[in-house]
Write a protein that holds these residues in place. Structure first.
Motif, PDB file in Angstrom:
ATOM      1  N   VAL A 103      -2.813 -13.292   5.995  1.00 24.32           N
ATOM      2  CA  VAL A 103      -1.671 -13.978   6.617  1.00 24.32           C
ATOM      3  C   VAL A 103      -0.383 -13.263   6.213  1.00 24.32           C
ATOM      4  O   VAL A 103       0.504 -13.026   7.037  1.00 24.32           O
ATOM      5  N   MET A 104      -0.321 -12.855   4.930  1.00 24.96           N
ATOM      6  CA  MET A 104       0.878 -12.147   4.460  1.00 24.96           C
ATOM      7  C   MET A 104       0.988 -10.768   5.106  1.00 24.96           C
ATOM      8  O   MET A 104       2.083 -10.302   5.404  1.00 24.96           O
ATOM      9  N   ALA A 105      -0.165 -10.140   5.331  1.00 26.14           N
ATOM     10  CA  ALA A 105      -0.150  -8.811   5.972  1.00 26.14           C
ATOM     11  C   ALA A 105       0.399  -8.901   7.390  1.00 26.14           C
ATOM     12  O   ALA A 105       1.092  -8.011   7.862  1.00 26.14           O
ATOM     13  N   LYS A 106       0.089 -10.009   8.064  1.00 31.80           N
ATOM     14  CA  LYS A 106       0.593 -10.185   9.427  1.00 31.80           C
ATOM     15  C   LYS A 106       2.118 -10.248   9.440  1.00 31.80           C
ATOM     16  O   LYS A 106       2.764  -9.820  10.384  1.00 31.80           O
ATOM     17  N   LEU A 107       2.669 -10.821   8.372  1.00 34.07           N
ATOM     18  CA  LEU A 107       4.123 -10.998   8.320  1.00 34.07           C
ATOM     19  C   LEU A 107       4.839  -9.783   7.752  1.00 34.07           C
ATOM     20  O   LEU A 107       6.056  -9.665   7.860  1.00 34.07           O
ATOM     21  N   ALA A 108       4.073  -8.894   7.119  1.00 35.77           N
ATOM     22  CA  ALA A 108       4.702  -7.778   6.402  1.00 35.77           C
ATOM     23  C   ALA A 108       5.257  -6.725   7.355  1.00 35.77           C
ATOM     24  O   ALA A 108       4.612  -6.378   8.346  1.00 35.77           O
ATOM     25  N   PRO A 109       6.452  -6.221   7.085  1.00 36.81           N
ATOM     26  CA  PRO A 109       7.019  -5.184   7.944  1.00 36.81           C
ATOM     27  C   PRO A 109       6.388  -3.816   7.724  1.00 36.81           C
ATOM     28  O   PRO A 109       6.473  -2.933   8.561  1.00 36.81           O
ATOM     29  N   GLU A 110       5.732  -3.634   6.593  1.00 39.17           N
ATOM     30  CA  GLU A 110       5.139  -2.324   6.258  1.00 39.17           C
ATOM     31  C   GLU A 110       3.855  -2.567   5.461  1.00 39.17           C
ATOM     32  O   GLU A 110       3.822  -3.424   4.585  1.00 39.17           O
ATOM     33  N   LEU A 111       2.803  -1.836   5.801  1.00 42.21           N
ATOM     34  CA  LEU A 111       1.552  -1.954   5.030  1.00 42.21           C
ATOM     35  C   LEU A 111       1.149  -0.565   4.564  1.00 42.21           C
ATOM     36  O   LEU A 111       1.256   0.392   5.321  1.00 42.21           O
ATOM     37  N   SER A 112       0.647  -0.488   3.338  1.00 39.84           N
ATOM     38  CA  SER A 112       0.186   0.814   2.873  1.00 39.84           C
ATOM     39  C   SER A 112      -1.317   0.924   3.120  1.00 39.84           C
ATOM     40  O   SER A 112      -2.075   0.002   2.794  1.00 39.84           O
TER      41      SER A 112
ATOM     42  N   LEU B  93      -1.560  -5.601  19.087  1.00 43.68           N
ATOM     43  CA  LEU B  93      -1.149  -5.304  17.708  1.00 43.68           C
ATOM     44  C   LEU B  93       0.361  -5.196  17.482  1.00 43.68           C
ATOM     45  O   LEU B  93       0.828  -5.413  16.367  1.00 43.68           O
ATOM     46  N   ALA B  94       1.103  -4.836  18.549  1.00 47.85           N
ATOM     47  CA  ALA B  94       2.502  -4.445  18.300  1.00 47.85           C
ATOM     48  C   ALA B  94       3.395  -5.576  17.783  1.00 47.85           C
ATOM     49  O   ALA B  94       4.441  -5.306  17.198  1.00 47.85           O
ATOM     50  N   SER B  95       2.976  -6.844  17.983  1.00 47.76           N
ATOM     51  CA  SER B  95       3.819  -7.948  17.481  1.00 47.76           C
ATOM     52  C   SER B  95       3.835  -7.984  15.958  1.00 47.76           C
ATOM     53  O   SER B  95       4.724  -8.569  15.363  1.00 47.76           O
ATOM     54  N   TYR B  96       2.812  -7.406  15.350  1.00 48.28           N
ATOM     55  CA  TYR B  96       2.704  -7.406  13.884  1.00 48.28           C
ATOM     56  C   TYR B  96       3.133  -6.023  13.383  1.00 48.28           C
ATOM     57  O   TYR B  96       2.316  -5.085  13.361  1.00 48.28           O
ATOM     58  N   THR B  97       4.377  -5.907  13.013  1.00 51.86           N
ATOM     59  CA  THR B  97       4.979  -4.597  12.731  1.00 51.86           C
ATOM     60  C   THR B  97       4.166  -3.774  11.732  1.00 51.86           C
ATOM     61  O   THR B  97       3.847  -2.618  12.002  1.00 51.86           O
ATOM     62  N   GLY B  98       3.846  -4.381  10.584  1.00 55.66           N
ATOM     63  CA  GLY B  98       3.141  -3.640   9.539  1.00 55.66           C
ATOM     64  C   GLY B  98       1.760  -3.196   9.991  1.00 55.66           C
ATOM     65  O   GLY B  98       1.358  -2.039   9.807  1.00 55.66           O
ATOM     66  N   ILE B  99       1.023  -4.133  10.596  1.00 57.90           N
ATOM     67  CA  ILE B  99      -0.346  -3.830  11.039  1.00 57.90           C
ATOM     68  C   ILE B  99      -0.322  -2.771  12.144  1.00 57.90           C
ATOM     69  O   ILE B  99      -1.144  -1.858  12.161  1.00 57.90           O
ATOM     70  N   TRP B 100       0.642  -2.883  13.053  1.00 60.15           N
ATOM     71  CA  TRP B 100       0.730  -1.931  14.167  1.00 60.15           C
ATOM     72  C   TRP B 100       0.973  -0.507  13.658  1.00 60.15           C
ATOM     73  O   TRP B 100       0.334   0.442  14.100  1.00 60.15           O
ATOM     74  N   LYS B 101       1.890  -0.382  12.688  1.00 53.89           N
ATOM     75  CA  LYS B 101       2.186   0.960  12.137  1.00 53.89           C
ATOM     76  C   LYS B 101       0.936   1.537  11.485  1.00 53.89           C
ATOM     77  O   LYS B 101       0.581   2.699  11.686  1.00 53.89           O
ATOM     78  N   LEU B 102       0.277   0.709  10.688  1.00 56.84           N
ATOM     79  CA  LEU B 102      -0.919   1.171   9.972  1.00 56.84           C
ATOM     80  C   LEU B 102      -2.038   1.525  10.959  1.00 56.84           C
ATOM     81  O   LEU B 102      -2.634   2.609  10.893  1.00 56.84           O
ATOM     82  N   ALA B 103      -2.310   0.594  11.898  1.00 56.44           N
ATOM     83  CA  ALA B 103      -3.426   0.786  12.830  1.00 56.44           C
ATOM     84  C   ALA B 103      -3.185   1.994  13.726  1.00 56.44           C
ATOM     85  O   ALA B 103      -4.104   2.799  13.943  1.00 56.44           O
ATOM     86  N   SER B 104      -1.967   2.153  14.234  1.00 54.66           N
ATOM     87  CA  SER B 104      -1.735   3.260  15.169  1.00 54.66           C
ATOM     88  C   SER B 104      -1.924   4.601  14.477  1.00 54.66           C
ATOM     89  O   SER B 104      -2.517   5.519  15.060  1.00 54.66           O
ATOM     90  N   LEU B 107      -5.795   5.004  13.753  1.00 48.43           N
ATOM     91  CA  LEU B 107      -6.567   5.237  14.979  1.00 48.43           C
ATOM     92  C   LEU B 107      -6.273   6.616  15.572  1.00 48.43           C
ATOM     93  O   LEU B 107      -7.169   7.277  16.105  1.00 48.43           O
ATOM     94  N   PHE B 108      -5.024   7.061  15.450  1.00 46.33           N
ATOM     95  CA  PHE B 108      -4.676   8.384  15.966  1.00 46.33           C
ATOM     96  C   PHE B 108      -5.449   9.478  15.209  1.00 46.33           C
ATOM     97  O   PHE B 108      -6.064  10.362  15.823  1.00 46.33           O
ATOM     98  N   VAL B 109      -5.446   9.372  13.885  1.00 52.36           N
ATOM     99  CA  VAL B 109      -6.164  10.369  13.068  1.00 52.36           C
ATOM    100  C   VAL B 109      -7.666  10.299  13.353  1.00 52.36           C
ATOM    101  O   VAL B 109      -8.345  11.331  13.495  1.00 52.36           O
ATOM    102  N   LEU B 110      -8.170   9.071  13.486  1.00 51.29           N
ATOM    103  CA  LEU B 110      -9.597   8.882  13.759  1.00 51.29           C
ATOM    104  C   LEU B 110      -9.988   9.531  15.095  1.00 51.29           C
ATOM    105  O   LEU B 110     -11.016  10.217  15.195  1.00 51.29           O
ATOM    106  N   MET B 148      -9.570  -0.717  17.298  1.00 47.20           N
ATOM    107  CA  MET B 148      -8.544  -1.741  17.545  1.00 47.20           C
ATOM    108  C   MET B 148      -9.151  -3.143  17.391  1.00 47.20           C
ATOM    109  O   MET B 148      -8.552  -4.037  16.785  1.00 47.20           O
ATOM    110  N   LEU B 149     -10.369  -3.315  17.910  1.00 47.52           N
ATOM    111  CA  LEU B 149     -11.034  -4.626  17.799  1.00 47.52           C
ATOM    112  C   LEU B 149     -11.370  -4.950  16.337  1.00 47.52           C
ATOM    113  O   LEU B 149     -11.308  -6.108  15.922  1.00 47.52           O
ATOM    114  N   VAL B 150     -11.718  -3.922  15.568  1.00 48.88           N
ATOM    115  CA  VAL B 150     -12.011  -4.137  14.141  1.00 48.88           C
ATOM    116  C   VAL B 150     -10.745  -4.607  13.414  1.00 48.88           C
ATOM    117  O   VAL B 150     -10.781  -5.553  12.625  1.00 48.88           O
TER     118      VAL B 150
END
Lengths: 190, 263
Positions: A103-112, B93-104, B107-110, B148-150
Motif C-alpha cells: 500500500v505504501m509502495a503505491k503511494l510512493a513517488p519513487e521506488l528502488s 500503472l502510470a497513476s502510481y508514480t513510483g511503481i510506473w517508474k520502476l516497472a517501465s 520491463l524495457f531492460v527485460l 505488466m500483469l505480474v
C-alpha cells in the motif's frame, strides 16, 4: 526439431503459464483504510514468548520425574498443535505487514528496484522459514535457530518500511505546504 | 478431405468479419476515447488483411512485390500492436508514480534482453532474418505484457476486466505466433498454407476474447486515478506500520537473546 526451436516453444509455454498465475486474483488485497484498520488489530506475535516457553522441554520435564509420561506426551502434543496454529497466525501477520508495505509502495513517488527486490526476497524467505519451522515442530525438533532467522528478517523489513515511510513523510510535508496530497496527485496524473 | 487453402480462405473470411464486428463494438461503446491505440490497431489489421489479399491476387503470392508488401505491413502492424500494449500498461500503472517508474525501466531492460536472447538463439540464415526478427519482437511483447500483469498482481493494482482481457489476448496471440513461427522453421515443417491457417486461427481466437470483452464494456468505466491519502492519514499509516513492525522485531529479538542466555 532443433534445440533452439524447442527453447523458443518452451519460452512461449513458460510465458503462458506465468500469464495464468498473473491473472489470478491475489489472496489478500488491502485498501489504505483497511491497512490502517488491520494495523490497529490485536497482535498475535505478542504471545510468542509464552508459546516458545511452552515448547521448552525443561518446562514439562518434571512430569517425567513424577512418572507421568503419558500426561507429558499428551501435553507436549497439545502444545505443539497450538504452536503450529500460532505459526500460521504469525505468517498471516507478516503477510499483512507485507500488504501494508505494498500500500505504501503505491503511494510512493519513487521506488528502488534493489529495495523492492530485497523485500520480495525477505517475504519469500519468511514464508519458507515459517514452513520449515512448522515441519521442525511436527518432527519434534527444537525451533530456536529458525526463530532467530525470522527475527533477522523482521529487522530487515522494518528498516525498509521505515525508509519508505520517511520518504512518504517528506512528500506529505511538501504536500501540506501546497494543499492536500490528493490534489498534488491528481495534478501529477494529468 | 478439405483442401488446406480452402480452409485458410474460409478462416480468413470469418476473421475479417469478426474484425468488423470488433470495430463495430469499439465504435458503439466509444472505446476509442479511452483506447485509441487499440482501436487503431484493430482498424489497421482489417486494412492489412484486405491489402495483403489484394496484393496476392494482383502480383501473385510468390512474387517479391507481394513479399515486400506483406512483411512491410506486418512491420507496421507490429508497431501498432506495441503502441496498443503500451497504452494498456500506461493506463494500468502510470497513476502510481513510483511503481510506473520502476516497472517501465525493468520491463524495457527485460524486453531488450529477450530480443537479444531470441536473436542469439535463431539460425543465421538470411532468408529467415525477417521471421527471426518478428519472432524475437513477438516474444518480447508477450514478456512485456505478462511482466505488466505480474507487477499489477504483486502490487495489487486495480485493473478493469476489459484491460485484463485485452492483455490476455495480446499475450496469447504473441505466444502462438512464436510457436507457429518455430514450427514453420523446423525441418519437418508443414506447408505455407497450413502455417497461414494456424496464424489466422490464432488471431481469430484472440479476436473472440476481445469481442467478448468489448461487448460487455457497457460496464466499462474510465480509469479512476489512484486515490492518494491526505498528509495526516498518510502519516498515521506510516506510524502504525512502523510501530507494529518494530514490536514484531523487538519480540523476536528478545526471543533470540533468551535463546542465547539459555544455551
Amino acid at each position: 526439431m532443433t534445440l533452439p526451436l524447442l527453447l523458443f516453444m518452451a519460452s512461449a509455454a513458460a510465458v503462458i503459464l506465468l500469464l495464468v498465475w498473473a491473472v489470478r486474483p491475489p489472496r489478500m488485497s488491502l485498501t489504505t483504510e483497511e491497512a490502517l484498520e488491520a494495523l490497529s488489530q490485536e497482535r498475535h506475535y505478542a504471545r510468542l514468548p509464552q508459546i516458545l516457553q511452552s515448547l521448552r522441554e525443561e518446562d514439562t520435564e518434571f512430569m517425567r520425574a513424577r512418572g507421568q509420561s503419558d500426561l507429558l506426551a499428551q501435553i507436549r502434543e497439545e502444545r505443539k498443535r497450538i504452536a503450529l496454529r500460532y505459526l500460521n497466525y504469525l505468517l498471516e501477520e507478516f503477510q499483512m505487514l507485507a500488504e501494508c508495505s505494498r500500500v505504501m509502495a503505491k503511494l510512493a513517488p519513487e521506488l528502488s528496484a534493489k529495495g523492492e527486490f530485497e523485500r520480495l526476497k525477505e517475504n519469500l524467505r519468511f514464508a519458507l522459514t515459517c514452513r520449515s519451522l512448522q515441519w521442525r515442530l511436527r518432527l519434534g525438533l527444537q525451533p530456536w535457530d529458525s526463530f532467530g532467522t525470522l527475527s533477522d528478517m523482521a529487522g530487515t523489513i522494518t528498516l525498509q518500511l521505515e525508509s519508505a515511510a520517511a520518504r512518504l513523510g517528506e512528500r506529505a510535508l511538501q504536500a501540506t505546504g501546497s494543499g492536500s496530497l490528493a490534489n498534488q496527485g491528481s495534478s501529477n496524473s494529468q | 478431405m478439405v483442401e488446406p487453402s480452402y480452409l485458410r480462405d474460409l478462416t480468413w473470411a470469418v476473421t475479417a468479419l469478426l474484425q468488423l464486428v470488433v470495430l463495430f463494438f469499439i465504435f458503439r461503446q466509444k472505446l476509442f476515447r479511452w483506447h485509441l491505440a487499440f482501436s487503431a490497431y484493430i482498424l489497421a489489421t482489417f486494412l492489412q488483411s484486405i491489402l495483403v489479399v489484394s496484393a496476392g491476387r494482383y502480383w501473385g503470392v510468390q512474387s517479391m512485390v507481394y513479399f515486400d508488401i506483406a512483411w512491410g505491413l506486418q512491420g507496421l502492424i507490429l508497431c501498432a500492436r506495441w503502441l496498443a500494449v503500451m497504452e494498456i500498461a500506461k493506463r494500468v500503472l502510470a497513476s502510481y508514480t513510483g511503481i510506473w517508474k520502476l516497472a517501465s525501466s525493468i520491463l524495457f531492460v527485460l524486453c531488450l534482453a529477450i530480443v537479444v536472447y531470441a536473436l542469439a538463439l535463431s539460425e543465421n540464415r538470411w532468408y529467415l532474418a525477417v521471421l527471426n526478427a518478428d519472432r524475437a519482437v513477438e516474444l518480447a511483447m508477450a514478456v512485456f505484457v505478462v511482466g505488466m500483469l505480474v507487477f499489477t498482481r504483486y502490487y495489487r493494482l486495480s485493473m478493469s476486466d476489459l484491460e485484463r482481457q485485452l492483455a490476455i489476448g495480446f499475450t496469447l496471440f504473441s505466444c502462438s505466433w512464436v510457436i507457429t513461427n518455430s514450427l514453420f522453421q523446423s525441418p519437418s515443417h508443414t506447408s505455407q498454407t497450413w502455417w497461414d491457417f494456424f496464424q489466422i486461427l490464432a488471431f481469430f481466437a484472440t479476436l473472440v476474447i476481445w469481442a467478448k470483452a468489448i461487448r460487455k464494456a457497457l460496464q466499462y468505466a474510465p480509469r479512476i486515478p489512484a486515490v492518494l491519502l491526505p498528509a495526516d492519514r498518510l502519516g498515521e499509516l506510516s506510524l502504525e506500520t512502523n510501530t507494529r513492525l518494530r514490536e514484531l522485531n523487538d519480540r523476536l529479538n528478545h526471543l533470540l537473546h533468551s535463546k542465547d542466555s539459555r544455551t
